[in-house]
Design a protein around this motif. Structure first.
Motif, PDB file in Angstrom:
ATOM      1  N   SER A 130      56.079  23.349  31.521  1.00 23.09           N
ATOM      2  CA  SER A 130      55.070  23.297  32.734  1.00 23.09           C
ATOM      3  C   SER A 130      55.252  24.137  33.790  1.00 23.09           C
ATOM      4  N   ASP A 187      53.039  21.247  38.584  1.00 22.37           N
ATOM      5  CA  ASP A 187      52.713  20.403  39.720  1.00 22.37           C
ATOM      6  C   ASP A 187      53.072  20.893  41.109  1.00 22.37           C
ATOM      7  N   GLN A 247      56.020  20.139  42.610  1.00 22.00           N
ATOM      8  CA  GLN A 247      56.567  19.510  43.491  1.00 22.00           C
ATOM      9  C   GLN A 247      58.292  20.060  43.243  1.00 22.00           C
TER      10      GLN A 247
END
Ligand code: GLU
Length: 545
Positions: free
Chosen positions: A432, A440, A442
């Protein structure tokens, strides 16, 4: 013509061939080195159960360089589904199981011992059924369902064994004239075995998995041909496995209780029974106990499940081997790179009580299998899977295959490869942070570090980061940063004097790793940064700052 012959001629008017003709049509197999002949004989229900795959695999392994053929047992038309044959052939093929002979598609087959589709063997069964009538080992039975139910109730009331046997076998000795009259009246009948067995006699056989098995002889006049002339499993098994030259019948152990019937059928037909290998079902642990894996309750009972989850077929096979043969894991340790087809599979090393199926263990086995695949193969299989089950991921991976392959190459070293991926559905998460579309962004920095120190590390690193560094230079640059920031450049130094530092080089790298990937744990960060490229690395560091 005596009565038996007259009865046989009456029941099988159109049958002119004899068992001898049949046996000649299917000559004995030449097995110069004692090659084994096995078969997988599913019903074409289309549903490939993990237990079916297991049995097919064992059959394939037992045959080795001998013959393993595929016979379709389509005598139960109720259970059949469209495409059932194709589903099974393709399903098995995906797991590397192919057959030397037998069905190759719904209407095609190869091999000299066919037809391999039972519904096309009607005449063959009739020939042998006729011969049994002639020998006095079979007779027509006109009993209706209702009559049989009534009889069952009576047997229950009298506490007798249920079934059609001995004094309960009402149609055993019907006079020829009566049979003729009833057939002329159009009464339906099945053909039954006239069992020569006595339950006070024992029959025994040596099962290749379970060892010696002894049971009372069969005394039931079981059905050989149903009203529509279709054989029962029992009769078809004896006829087919004889004509097809099966040497080893490897099948589920739910058939053990029928073995006395089968041995008797071989006897009355004048055939030699095969070696039986009754394979225990695959079990699942539940509430501290063991139960059979259930098609209804357990999604993992269906072979489709593994495909959807993205377990490589090679992993499933490898795992099934570990539960099939108790010594497989030791063999694998001694031969980490070997093709598992080289494993000397033995029926005697199978579990007698039922191997336990454990998804966690499958996952571990699968991680090992994937960890030794070349990156190109990982890419190919992951992309194939994603194409079907995760189109977004597929789009990203296939947009730049070289980039994706490079991701899978990181730490794919021959000595200690990483084991992050157990199934292709893990890939989305694994890759990812290489894709802005998936990441994402984060970042959770280690709690023991002050925010100001984190910032200091990031800004210092932005200054020394140089994409042209080789791996040693890159790491040296990080070490150089440590002391001015109050961190030990070696973990050793820190341990000697923990009060003297804010942390050590590991903490510094950790901050950089988290800033760049969002993860505490990743493969080689240097390789990751190289692959991401200067622009994205700088952008991520500043963004985090
Ligand atoms: N058609 C049977 C089954 O599905 C085959 C058993 C055997 O292998 O003989 O169980």
């Amino acid at each position: 013509m005596d009565d038996r012959q007259a009865l046989a001629a009456l029941l099988f008017a159109g049958i002119t061939k004899t068992p001898e003709d049949m046996l000649q049509q299917y000559p004995k197999r030449v097995r110069e080195n004692g090659e084994k002949v096995t078969r997988f004989a599913p019903s074409p229900t289309g549903f490939l159960h993990i237990g079916g795959l297991f049995t097919a695999m064992v059959n394939r392994r037992v045959a080795g360089d001998g013959i393993c053929f595929l016979r379709m047992e389509d005598t139960d038309k109720k259970r059949e589904v469209a495409d059932g044959v194709t589903g099974i052939i393709q399903g098995l093929h995906r797991f590397g199981i192919d057959f030397d002979e037998g069905m190759t598609g719904p209407d095609s087959e190869k091999g000299a011992y066919g037809p391999y589709l039972q519904s096309k063997r009607r005449e063959i069964y009739q020939v042998f059924a006729k011969s049994l009538v002639e020998k006095g080992y079979a007779y027509p039975c006109f009993c209706t369902e209702e009559a049989l139910a009534e009889q069952r109730a009576k047997q229950e009331a009298e506490k007798c064994n249920p079934g059609y046997y001995g004094r309960w076998a009402a149609c055993r000795d019907l006079p020829l004239e009566e049979v003729k009259a009833r057939i002329e009246r159009g009464e339906a009948f099945v053909l039954r075995l006239r069992s020569p067995g006595r339950p006070d006699h024992k029959c025994s056989f040596k099962d290749a998995v379970k060892g010696k098995i002894e049971m009372p002889e069969n005394e039931q006049d079981i059905v050989l041909l149903k009203q529509d002339g279709i054989p029962t499993y029992h009769f078809a098994h004896a006829v087919d496995d004889t004509l097809m030259g099966t040497t080893h019948v490897v099948r589920g152990d739910e058939w053990i209780s029928s073995a006395p019937v089968h041995l008797q059928l071989f006897y009355v037909l004048g055939f030699k029974p095969p070696v039986y290998a009754h394979v225990s079902p695959i079990m699942k642990e539940e509430d501290g106990g063991k139960r059979k894996l259930s098609k209804r309750k357990d999604p993992e009972a269906s072979v489709e499940y593994y495909r959807q989850e993205g377990y490589p077929a090679a992993s499933v096979t490898e795992y099934l081997l570990t539960i099939a043969n108790s010594n497989f894991e030791d063999w694998r340790k001694a031969n980490p790179k070997a093709d598992n087809r080289a494993f000397p599979f033995k029926l005697t090393n199978m579990s007698r009580s039922g191997a336990l199926f454990d998804l966690k263990k499958l996952n571990d086995v699968s991680k090992n299998v994937i960890s030794v695949m070349p990156a190109e193969e990982v890419y190919r299989l992951a992309a194939d899977w994603a194409k079907e089950y995760d189109p977004e991921l597929y789009g990203l991976l296939s947009k730049d295959a070289a980039f994706a392959t490079a991701i899978f190459s990181i730490d794919r070293t021959p000595v200690k490869p990483r084991k992050d991926i157990g199934k292709w559905s893990d890939v989305r998460d694994y890759v990812s942070y290489f894709y802005e579309e998936l990441w994402d962004r984060q970042r959770q920095m280690p709690e023991h570090l002050e925010e100001a120190d984190v910032k200091a590390i990031l800004s210092a690193y932005l200054k020394v980061y140089n994409p042209a560094h080789n791996k040693d230079e890159w790491f040296a640059a990080i070490k150089e940063m440590c002391e001015p920031l109050g961190f030990a450049r070696e973990v050793k130094e820190y341990k000697k004097n923990p009060g003297g530092y804010k942390g050590h080089v590991g903490d510094v790298s950790s901050v950089i790793r988290i800033a760049v990937t969002g993860r505490k744990n990743t493969p080689d960060l240097y390789a990751i940064a190289q692959l991401l490229g200067e622009e994205r690395v700088r952008q991520r560091l500043s963004e985090c700052l």
